[in-house]
Motif scaffolding. Sequence first.
Motif, short mmCIF file in Angstrom:
data_model
loop_
_atom_site.label_atom_id
_atom_site.label_comp_id
_atom_site.label_asym_id
_atom_site.label_seq_id
_atom_site.Cartn_x
_atom_site.Cartn_y
_atom_site.Cartn_z
N VAL A 353 14.36 40.02 88.97
CA VAL A 353 15.72 40.35 89.37
C VAL A 353 16.46 41.13 88.30
O VAL A 353 17.34 41.93 88.60
CB VAL A 353 16.50 39.09 89.76
CG1 VAL A 353 16.73 38.20 88.56
CG2 VAL A 353 17.82 39.45 90.41
N SER A 354 16.11 40.95 87.03
CA SER A 354 16.80 41.69 85.97
C SER A 354 16.50 43.17 86.04
O SER A 354 17.18 43.98 85.41
CB SER A 354 16.40 41.14 84.59
OG SER A 354 15.03 41.44 84.32
N GLN A 355 15.46 43.55 86.77
CA GLN A 355 15.07 44.95 86.87
C GLN A 355 15.68 45.64 88.11
O GLN A 355 15.31 46.75 88.45
CB GLN A 355 13.54 45.05 86.96
CG GLN A 355 12.82 44.55 85.74
CD GLN A 355 13.03 45.46 84.55
OE1 GLN A 355 12.63 46.61 84.56
NE2 GLN A 355 13.69 44.96 83.53
N THR A 372 12.53 57.57 95.87
CA THR A 372 12.54 57.58 94.41
C THR A 372 13.31 56.37 93.89
O THR A 372 14.16 55.82 94.57
CB THR A 372 13.18 58.86 93.86
OG1 THR A 372 14.53 58.95 94.32
CG2 THR A 372 12.40 60.09 94.27
N LEU A 373 13.00 56.01 92.66
CA LEU A 373 13.64 54.86 92.03
C LEU A 373 13.83 55.15 90.55
O LEU A 373 12.94 55.73 89.91
CB LEU A 373 12.76 53.62 92.21
CG LEU A 373 13.40 52.27 91.91
CD1 LEU A 373 14.42 51.91 92.99
CD2 LEU A 373 12.34 51.18 91.84
N VAL A 374 14.98 54.78 90.01
CA VAL A 374 15.25 54.87 88.58
C VAL A 374 15.26 53.44 88.05
O VAL A 374 16.25 52.72 88.17
CB VAL A 374 16.60 55.56 88.31
CG1 VAL A 374 16.88 55.59 86.80
CG2 VAL A 374 16.61 56.97 88.89
N PRO A 375 14.14 52.98 87.47
CA PRO A 375 14.08 51.60 86.99
C PRO A 375 15.07 51.35 85.86
O PRO A 375 15.42 52.26 85.10
CB PRO A 375 12.64 51.45 86.50
CG PRO A 375 11.88 52.57 87.15
CD PRO A 375 12.86 53.68 87.29
N HIS A 376 15.54 50.10 85.77
CA HIS A 376 16.36 49.68 84.65
C HIS A 376 15.58 49.89 83.34
O HIS A 376 14.38 49.62 83.31
CB HIS A 376 16.70 48.19 84.82
CG HIS A 376 17.53 47.61 83.73
ND1 HIS A 376 18.89 47.76 83.69
CD2 HIS A 376 17.18 46.90 82.63
CE1 HIS A 376 19.35 47.16 82.62
NE2 HIS A 376 18.34 46.62 81.97
N PRO A 377 16.14 50.47 82.29
CA PRO A 377 17.56 50.74 82.06
C PRO A 377 17.96 52.20 82.27
O PRO A 377 18.83 52.71 81.55
CB PRO A 377 17.73 50.36 80.60
CG PRO A 377 16.42 50.78 79.98
CD PRO A 377 15.36 50.56 81.03
N GLY A 378 17.38 52.91 83.22
CA GLY A 378 17.79 54.26 83.53
C GLY A 378 17.19 55.33 82.66
O GLY A 378 17.86 56.31 82.29
N LYS A 379 15.89 55.17 82.32
CA LYS A 379 15.22 56.13 81.45
C LYS A 379 14.06 56.85 82.14
O LYS A 379 13.51 57.80 81.57
CB LYS A 379 14.68 55.43 80.19
CG LYS A 379 15.76 54.73 79.36
CD LYS A 379 16.73 55.70 78.74
CE LYS A 379 17.71 55.00 77.81
NZ LYS A 379 18.68 55.93 77.18
#
Length: 445
Positions: A353-355, A372-379
Amino acid sequence: MRETRPWKLVIAGGALLVAGCQLVAGVRTDAELDQEGSGGKGCSVPSDCPGGVCQGGVCKPAGATCVRDLDPFDILTSEDLGGHEVDASSLVLASGPGRAFVSVIDKTASRLVIGTVRELRDPAGSKAEFPLPDGAAFVTGHESGGQLTLLGRVGSDIGQLLFLTTTEGVSSEGTFQRFPALAPECSSPNVAASMAFARAGDEVFYAATCEAPGGSTRALVVGGSAAAAPTLVAQGPRTDASLNVRFYTVTSGRHLLLLDDGATGEAFFRTGAAAADLGVAHQIQFSPSPEEVESFFGAFPLPEGDGVTLLIAHIVPPPRLAVSAEVGVVRDFSSLVEVPPPGFTPVFELQNVSQFNPPGPPMSDGENVYVTLVPHPGKTVNLGWFTRTGESLLPQEHIFSLPDGSSAQILGSTVAQLGTKLLVAWIEQHDGATSVRGQRLVCAL
């Protein structure tokens, strides 16, 4: 209508996927497929193709690949955007023959900025802008007949923004064409807070959820490019999820509205032969439990014109957190009232869940679905590819990463058809300056 309870997991933009997710529907290698002898045979459902995928009525191997056509490139530089901040939710891609147009709203200068991306040669083409002093929002677009069309609103007016196109891309001047009439419920100071558009032949239909800023009520209105006047479908309190439109399709003469609200976690559909028949809302539930909720994140008409592919997130809120994304082909809309609706396949499930991060708007060519997906932390930017029946082809393929130690952030991403290729585009922000960048991909089974 079942009772709902407040909870903290946010369903952003009516969609919910996560970076720490795992594809549930598995695939096997070409060798396994050949051993079972299913390659090339006719099919109607996934089970007809052990080890492969059913596409266009024929079993195909499941060896999907996406390779970079060239290095990542600038579509709109920070100079193109005046060094300003942009609305990350305004990124819209519009496909045309052998190219795509990428648009974003510059919030500081109140303008729309458009860049052209070509399928071949140097990817960057011409650019254009359009002033938006009264605010605007665009949902979708396309190029045809020498014209780029973006569908949405300018101020309170709902309609289409048109640009002539050239061999180099988009022309420098645009014209906004308001649809024939505007419902009083959508007139200033009210505005369309959410919109969805559908095409049937030469006609464009729209559904809009209109409300006044800070108001306590909302109205659901349906109209179109050929309608003499819009139809007020329903109105009620601002908390009524059955009035908040997310997607709209018209297939085989049947209108289908898909509605939900992240504040309540309820999802509904309305269907009928005409706008006047959309007054009754039906809830969609994967479980009768009041703890479990649903949210739409995609709807695409089938190429056969007899139904839709639906993408629905099914969520169990904390403390017993579980999230799955379900994909199903629906031809009989009345089946959506069943609990759970038949014919859906889970393609994603929550691992961490933190992701959590919401996906970009998905895209479909009729047989395949891309997101498309931008995984945490947005890099980084990832691409998921699965069939319309939920068979996994590429589980979150890595597309792009910022350099190690970079302070830049990726704010959002999306994907579009680019001729025979795919275009993945994303927004980067660094030290307050924003740019839009992209990657051309060659994808094949």
